[in-house]
Scaffold this motif. Sequence first.
Motif, short mmCIF file in Angstrom:
data_model
loop_
_atom_site.label_atom_id
_atom_site.label_comp_id
_atom_site.label_asym_id
_atom_site.label_seq_id
_atom_site.Cartn_x
_atom_site.Cartn_y
_atom_site.Cartn_z
N LEU A 1 -35.84 -12.86 25.98
CA LEU A 1 -36.18 -13.03 24.58
C LEU A 1 -36.42 -14.49 24.27
O LEU A 1 -37.33 -14.84 23.53
CB LEU A 1 -35.05 -12.50 23.71
N ALA B 1 -39.81 -15.09 25.48
CA ALA B 1 -40.89 -14.31 24.86
C ALA B 1 -40.88 -14.39 23.34
O ALA B 1 -41.91 -14.60 22.72
CB ALA B 1 -40.77 -12.85 25.27
N GLY B 2 -39.72 -14.25 22.77
CA GLY B 2 -39.66 -14.14 21.33
C GLY B 2 -39.63 -15.46 20.61
O GLY B 2 -40.24 -15.62 19.57
N LEU B 3 -38.95 -16.41 21.17
CA LEU B 3 -38.76 -17.66 20.46
C LEU B 3 -39.25 -18.86 21.24
O LEU B 3 -39.34 -19.94 20.70
CB LEU B 3 -37.26 -17.86 20.19
#
Lengths: 127, 127
Positions: free
Chosen positions: B72, B75-77
């Motif tokens: 994450l 990918a997310g942040l």
Amino acid sequence: MADDPWSGQVEALGRFIHAQRKLANLSLRELAALSDLSNAYLSQLERGMHHPSMRSVTQIARALGVPVESMLAEAGLGDDGGDDDADTARQEPEISAEAAIRRDPTLTPAQRDALLAVLKSFGSSSE
Amino acid sequence: MADDPWSGQVEALGRFIHAQRKLANLSLRELAALSDLSNAYLSQLERGMHHPSMRSVTQIARALGVPVESMLAEAGLGDDGGDDDADTARQEPEISAEAAIRRDPTLTPAQRDALLAVLKSFGSSSE
DNA sequence: TGTGCCTGCTCACTATAGTACGCACCTGCT
DNA sequence: AGCAGGTGCGTACTATAGTGAGCAGGCACA
């Protein structure tokens, strides 16, 4: 996929989203607008009917003001092992509206100013 | 949705998966077997052609022996692309002002309402 | 009382995540 | 040379994530 140990995870995630939404006093449509998803889909998510994509999770987390890791903790790793409904102590307790207004990049300086003015008129901001 | 800031995220995630797979000396098919996904899909993921679901991300993370949070984070942040970029693009949590306003416990319902009304009058920059 | 606006929900549909299969390429064996 | 078995990748297809429209019920105000 006969065996689906993930069905429990989506239910946990759904409950988490529902709880956070209620906590923020948001309706499904409001959260939908905030997260750029449909109210229908959010409803289904909260009822544990879907495996959301990373994109959806990120958007929801941002809309709810919850760190994405927390959602993952609930959904991806939120194993059994007892009650999960207790308050997560690791989470940011409360982020002041004022701080968020100052940080929100989608606001223009004028808009930021207006919001802060309103906030200041309340006299309740202890920042 | 003309603006798609997520396209960069999938590329970052793809590179991360690729790097971890190489690091573990795994072929696409081996990782496929481990993660219960198809080799074709993993190939596409590594090339940033898809937004994986939570389920897929979890499975891949487990197969690679990497905590889901790490994925994450990438990918997310995480930052997009430039691993050799000079600028340190540390990103803030960046939670929306509206979400914070609704959560702020120091506000009365009436105050919350007033702020949200002002915010709504801006017409929301996105979409 | 009804009309208007909210709430959450369901259902038919579209977009896309994810798969099965097979291709082109490389490497080593006999 | 030819074949066996490895690699990653493209492509048609299926499953499901995600949407738009419209439902029933609740609450306020004329």
